[in-house]
Motif scaffolding. Sequence first.
Motif, short mmCIF file in Angstrom:
data_model
loop_
_atom_site.label_atom_id
_atom_site.label_comp_id
_atom_site.label_asym_id
_atom_site.label_seq_id
_atom_site.Cartn_x
_atom_site.Cartn_y
_atom_site.Cartn_z
N THR A 70 0.83 -1.20 0.00
CA THR A 70 0.00 0.00 0.00
C THR A 70 0.87 1.26 0.00
N LEU A 71 1.95 1.24 0.80
CA LEU A 71 2.85 2.39 0.80
C LEU A 71 3.52 2.57 -0.56
N LEU A 72 3.91 1.46 -1.18
CA LEU A 72 4.50 1.53 -2.51
C LEU A 72 3.50 2.08 -3.52
N LEU A 73 2.26 1.63 -3.43
CA LEU A 73 1.20 2.12 -4.32
C LEU A 73 0.96 3.61 -4.09
N ALA A 74 0.97 4.04 -2.85
CA ALA A 74 0.76 5.46 -2.55
C ALA A 74 1.90 6.31 -3.12
N ALA A 75 3.12 5.79 -3.04
CA ALA A 75 4.26 6.52 -3.61
C ALA A 75 4.11 6.66 -5.12
N PHE A 76 3.66 5.58 -5.77
CA PHE A 76 3.45 5.65 -7.22
C PHE A 76 2.32 6.61 -7.57
N ALA A 77 1.26 6.60 -6.77
CA ALA A 77 0.11 7.46 -7.05
C ALA A 77 0.47 8.93 -6.92
N THR A 78 1.23 9.27 -5.89
CA THR A 78 1.60 10.67 -5.73
C THR A 78 2.57 11.11 -6.81
N ALA A 79 3.46 10.22 -7.21
CA ALA A 79 4.41 10.57 -8.26
C ALA A 79 3.71 10.73 -9.61
N SER A 80 2.71 9.90 -9.88
CA SER A 80 2.03 10.00 -11.17
C SER A 80 1.09 11.21 -11.22
N GLY A 81 0.66 11.70 -10.06
CA GLY A 81 -0.24 12.83 -10.03
C GLY A 81 0.45 14.17 -10.22
N GLN A 82 1.76 14.18 -10.14
CA GLN A 82 2.51 15.43 -10.28
C GLN A 82 2.75 15.74 -11.75
N THR A 83 3.02 16.99 -12.04
CA THR A 83 3.32 17.37 -13.41
C THR A 83 4.69 16.85 -13.79
N VAL A 84 4.86 16.64 -15.09
CA VAL A 84 6.12 16.13 -15.60
C VAL A 84 7.16 17.24 -15.56
N GLU A 85 8.23 17.00 -14.83
CA GLU A 85 9.30 17.97 -14.69
C GLU A 85 10.58 17.40 -15.26
N LYS A 86 11.62 18.21 -15.25
CA LYS A 86 12.92 17.79 -15.78
C LYS A 86 13.48 16.60 -15.02
N ASN A 87 13.40 16.61 -13.69
CA ASN A 87 13.94 15.51 -12.90
C ASN A 87 12.94 14.37 -12.71
N ASP A 88 11.80 14.48 -13.37
CA ASP A 88 10.77 13.45 -13.24
C ASP A 88 11.23 12.12 -13.83
N THR A 89 12.07 12.15 -14.85
CA THR A 89 12.55 10.90 -15.44
C THR A 89 13.39 10.13 -14.43
N ALA A 90 14.22 10.83 -13.68
CA ALA A 90 15.04 10.16 -12.66
C ALA A 90 14.15 9.57 -11.57
N ARG A 91 13.14 10.30 -11.16
CA ARG A 91 12.21 9.80 -10.15
C ARG A 91 11.45 8.58 -10.68
N PHE A 92 11.02 8.65 -11.93
CA PHE A 92 10.30 7.53 -12.52
C PHE A 92 11.18 6.28 -12.58
N MET A 93 12.43 6.45 -12.98
CA MET A 93 13.33 5.30 -13.07
C MET A 93 13.62 4.74 -11.67
N ARG A 94 13.71 5.58 -10.67
CA ARG A 94 13.92 5.12 -9.29
C ARG A 94 12.71 4.29 -8.84
N GLU A 95 11.51 4.76 -9.17
CA GLU A 95 10.29 4.01 -8.84
C GLU A 95 10.27 2.67 -9.55
N CYS A 96 10.69 2.65 -10.81
CA CYS A 96 10.75 1.39 -11.55
C CYS A 96 11.70 0.41 -10.88
N ARG A 97 12.86 0.89 -10.45
CA ARG A 97 13.84 0.02 -9.79
C ARG A 97 13.31 -0.49 -8.46
#
Length: 131
Positions: A8-35
């Motif tokens: 549930t905590l992992l899902l909440a982290a993904f939900a908050t990250a996906s709800g934010q606007t796409v920023e320059k450092n968003d790719t790094a955050r996305f890849m960290r979430e994938c890992r």
Amino acid sequence: MKKIVSITLLLAAFATASGQTVEKNDTARFMRECRQFDQYVLMTPFDKAVIDSLTECQDTLIAHYRAIKPRLNDQQVEEYNRVKGHFSRRVIEYRGEKVGEGLQATGDSIAKAAGRVGKAVGGFFKGVFNR
């Protein structure tokens, strides 16, 4: 219970990250979430509740991936697809084990039934021919 809370905590982290606007450092955050998702998938024993929770997490990752895909380089796309492949493989292995267990039980039942039928038929013919 501990698994469900961490999922549930992992899902909440993904939900908050996906709800934010796409920023320059968003790719790094996305890849960290994938890992993180990949590590969790590879280390967690699967059961139905875990698969359901992780499927929701993967759906969130897919939605985020679609929004951020133009900003990812080839290596990041490859890594994302590898993560998807790991999850798919684990789900298929889990479901395959369950199907295999069911087939084994069915095969055992058929073998017992065939043995009983063979004895019944053999007994019938022995009775008919007085042996």
